[in-house]
Design a protein around this motif. Structure first.
Motif, PDB file in Angstrom:
ATOM      1  N   ARG A 155       0.825  -1.224   0.000  1.00 47.20           N
ATOM      2  CA  ARG A 155       0.000   0.000   0.000  1.00 47.20           C
ATOM      3  C   ARG A 155       0.856   1.271   0.000  1.00 47.20           C
ATOM      4  N   ARG A 156       2.026   1.209   0.637  1.00 49.90           N
ATOM      5  CA  ARG A 156       2.892   2.394   0.654  1.00 49.90           C
ATOM      6  C   ARG A 156       3.406   2.737  -0.736  1.00 49.90           C
ATOM      7  N   PHE A 157       3.689   1.724  -1.541  1.00 47.53           N
ATOM      8  CA  PHE A 157       4.272   1.948  -2.862  1.00 47.53           C
ATOM      9  C   PHE A 157       3.232   1.958  -3.974  1.00 47.53           C
ATOM     10  N   LEU A 158       2.168   1.222  -3.798  1.00 43.87           N
ATOM     11  CA  LEU A 158       1.125   1.117  -4.814  1.00 43.87           C
ATOM     12  C   LEU A 158      -0.238   1.253  -4.146  1.00 43.87           C
ATOM     13  N   PRO A 159      -0.656   2.492  -3.866  1.00 44.54           N
ATOM     14  CA  PRO A 159      -1.905   2.688  -3.126  1.00 44.54           C
ATOM     15  C   PRO A 159      -3.132   2.081  -3.810  1.00 44.54           C
ATOM     16  N   ASP A 160      -3.089   1.954  -5.126  1.00 45.10           N
ATOM     17  CA  ASP A 160      -4.242   1.414  -5.852  1.00 45.10           C
ATOM     18  C   ASP A 160      -4.129  -0.090  -6.113  1.00 45.10           C
ATOM     19  N   PHE A 161      -3.181  -0.744  -5.450  1.00 42.75           N
ATOM     20  CA  PHE A 161      -2.970  -2.176  -5.675  1.00 42.75           C
ATOM     21  C   PHE A 161      -4.211  -2.979  -5.320  1.00 42.75           C
ATOM     22  N   GLU A 162      -4.546  -3.921  -6.178  1.00 43.33           N
ATOM     23  CA  GLU A 162      -5.662  -4.839  -5.920  1.00 43.33           C
ATOM     24  C   GLU A 162      -5.174  -6.263  -6.114  1.00 43.33           C
ATOM     25  N   TRP A 163      -5.490  -7.141  -5.184  1.00 46.43           N
ATOM     26  CA  TRP A 163      -5.162  -8.542  -5.334  1.00 46.43           C
ATOM     27  C   TRP A 163      -5.982  -9.116  -6.474  1.00 46.43           C
ATOM     28  N   ILE A 164      -5.376  -9.952  -7.274  1.00 46.90           N
ATOM     29  CA  ILE A 164      -6.104 -10.626  -8.348  1.00 46.90           C
ATOM     30  C   ILE A 164      -6.707 -11.896  -7.782  1.00 46.90           C
ATOM     31  N   SER A 165      -7.955 -12.113  -8.096  1.00 45.06           N
ATOM     32  CA  SER A 165      -8.584 -13.364  -7.697  1.00 45.06           C
ATOM     33  C   SER A 165      -9.321 -13.922  -8.914  1.00 45.06           C
ATOM     34  N   PHE A 166      -9.476 -15.194  -8.922  1.00 38.93           N
ATOM     35  CA  PHE A 166     -10.138 -15.873 -10.023  1.00 38.93           C
ATOM     36  C   PHE A 166     -11.362 -16.577  -9.475  1.00 38.93           C
ATOM     37  N   GLU A 167     -12.462 -16.461 -10.207  1.00 37.85           N
ATOM     38  CA  GLU A 167     -13.712 -17.058  -9.738  1.00 37.85           C
ATOM     39  C   GLU A 167     -13.679 -18.575  -9.770  1.00 37.85           C
ATOM     40  N   GLN A 168     -12.951 -19.125 -10.707  1.00 37.77           N
ATOM     41  CA  GLN A 168     -12.874 -20.574 -10.825  1.00 37.77           C
ATOM     42  C   GLN A 168     -11.430 -21.031 -10.701  1.00 37.77           C
ATOM     43  N   ALA A 169     -11.271 -22.164 -10.067  1.00 40.77           N
ATOM     44  CA  ALA A 169      -9.938 -22.767  -9.990  1.00 40.77           C
ATOM     45  C   ALA A 169      -9.551 -23.288 -11.369  1.00 40.77           C
ATOM     46  N   SER A 170      -8.268 -23.392 -11.606  1.00 41.32           N
ATOM     47  CA  SER A 170      -7.793 -23.986 -12.853  1.00 41.32           C
ATOM     48  C   SER A 170      -8.275 -25.426 -12.923  1.00 41.32           C
ATOM     49  N   PRO A 171      -8.583 -25.900 -14.122  1.00 39.33           N
ATOM     50  CA  PRO A 171      -9.043 -27.289 -14.221  1.00 39.33           C
ATOM     51  C   PRO A 171      -7.922 -28.260 -13.862  1.00 39.33           C
ATOM     52  N   LEU A 172      -8.300 -29.371 -13.275  1.00 36.13           N
ATOM     53  CA  LEU A 172      -7.318 -30.401 -12.956  1.00 36.13           C
ATOM     54  C   LEU A 172      -6.767 -30.984 -14.253  1.00 36.13           C
ATOM     55  N   ALA A 173      -5.502 -31.260 -14.250  1.00 40.62           N
ATOM     56  CA  ALA A 173      -4.846 -31.859 -15.416  1.00 40.62           C
ATOM     57  C   ALA A 173      -4.082 -33.084 -14.939  1.00 40.62           C
ATOM     58  N   PRO A 174      -4.748 -34.224 -14.862  1.00 41.42           N
ATOM     59  CA  PRO A 174      -4.076 -35.424 -14.369  1.00 41.42           C
ATOM     60  C   PRO A 174      -2.921 -35.823 -15.275  1.00 41.42           C
ATOM     61  N   LEU A 175      -1.917 -36.436 -14.672  1.00 39.60           N
ATOM     62  CA  LEU A 175      -0.777 -36.913 -15.452  1.00 39.60           C
ATOM     63  C   LEU A 175      -1.237 -37.983 -16.435  1.00 39.60           C
ATOM     64  N   SER A 176      -0.630 -37.950 -17.602  1.00 42.39           N
ATOM     65  CA  SER A 176      -1.012 -38.923 -18.625  1.00 42.39           C
ATOM     66  C   SER A 176      -0.233 -40.225 -18.497  1.00 42.39           C
ATOM     67  N   ARG A 177       0.744 -40.239 -17.613  1.00 42.66           N
ATOM     68  CA  ARG A 177       1.545 -41.446 -17.376  1.00 42.66           C
ATOM     69  C   ARG A 177       2.020 -41.431 -15.924  1.00 42.66           C
ATOM     70  N   PRO A 178       2.541 -42.525 -15.424  1.00 41.99           N
ATOM     71  CA  PRO A 178       3.048 -42.548 -14.041  1.00 41.99           C
ATOM     72  C   PRO A 178       4.205 -41.555 -13.858  1.00 41.99           C
ATOM     73  N   LEU A 179       4.311 -41.014 -12.664  1.00 49.03           N
ATOM     74  CA  LEU A 179       5.355 -40.047 -12.353  1.00 49.03           C
ATOM     75  C   LEU A 179       6.741 -40.577 -12.703  1.00 49.03           C
ATOM     76  N   ALA A 180       6.970 -41.828 -12.492  1.00 49.69           N
ATOM     77  CA  ALA A 180       8.278 -42.426 -12.774  1.00 49.69           C
ATOM     78  C   ALA A 180       8.609 -42.431 -14.268  1.00 49.69           C
ATOM     79  N   GLN A 181       7.648 -42.050 -15.097  1.00 46.00           N
ATOM     80  CA  GLN A 181       7.883 -41.962 -16.540  1.00 46.00           C
ATOM     81  C   GLN A 181       7.782 -40.527 -17.050  1.00 46.00           C
ATOM     82  N   CYS A 182       7.533 -39.572 -16.169  1.00 44.55           N
ATOM     83  CA  CYS A 182       7.302 -38.182 -16.565  1.00 44.55           C
ATOM     84  C   CYS A 182       8.593 -37.374 -16.682  1.00 44.55           C
ATOM     85  N   ARG A 183       8.565 -36.441 -17.593  1.00 45.46           N
ATOM     86  CA  ARG A 183       9.621 -35.431 -17.697  1.00 45.46           C
ATOM     87  C   ARG A 183       9.172 -34.243 -16.844  1.00 45.46           C
ATOM     88  N   VAL A 184      10.021 -33.830 -15.914  1.00 42.47           N
ATOM     89  CA  VAL A 184       9.642 -32.833 -14.912  1.00 42.47           C
ATOM     90  C   VAL A 184      10.508 -31.581 -15.041  1.00 42.47           C
TER      91      VAL A 184
END
Length: 160
Positions: free
Chosen positions: A12-41
């Motif tokens: 607030r001291r540096f940016l008096p007009d600062f507003e937190w961004i919020s999103f109405e919906q959570a990002s969709p889940l994106a399940p892994l397409s393969r087991p973690l032991a086979q994933c590139r991370v």
């Protein structure tokens, strides 16, 4: 006073007009397409990591933050990584880089077979970006494209 209150007062001291961004919906889940032991991370960190000899540090003096990102190749030794961030003591984090950029840990997980591969590139942002419009519209899609080019199955977000 809580950390959240201290942070809010600081902003607030540096940016008096600062507003937190919020999103109405959570990002969709994106399940892994393969087991973690086979994933590139890949790692995506907000620690302000950069290559000391070939990349500029993040701009910690800009009151609007630095919305760029740095590419950290997977084979980079920890001694070649610097940290620039106005929000925490980077000297302490450099003593144990895994606390903000766990590349050594990710390599060990690969050696143990817990993950399939370590991606060839990792992305570092600076976590203080109070005006995130360009980050959301330009930088994040660019970062996502790089990870898709690298065949990344899973990106681990490491906040700092």
């Amino acid at each position: 006073m809580s950390f959240i209150e201290v942070e809010r007062d600081f902003i607030r001291r540096f940016l008096p007009d600062f507003e937190w961004i919020s999103f109405e919906q959570a990002s969709p889940l994106a399940p892994l397409s393969r087991p973690l032991a086979q994933c590139r991370v890949a790692l995506v960190t907000t620690s302000g990591a950069y290559l000391k000899t070939s990349q500029p540090p993040f701009d910690t003096k800009n009151r609007l933050g630095d919305d760029g990102f740095r590419i950290i190749p997977s084979d980079t030794p920890a001694s070649e990584i610097g940290l620039s961030h106005p929000g925490y003591d980077t000297r302490r984090a450099l003593r144990d880089l895994d606390c903000v950029f766990p590349l050594a840990l990710l390599r060990r997980l690969r050696e143990q077979g817990a993950v399939g591969e370590v991606a060839p590139r990792h992305l570092a942002f600076m976590g203080f970006i109070p005006r995130p419009q360009r980050l959301l519209e330009e930088r994040a899609p660019e970062a996502a494209r790089l990870m898709l080019e690298d065949g990344v199955d899973l990106a681990l977000l490491v906040p700092s």
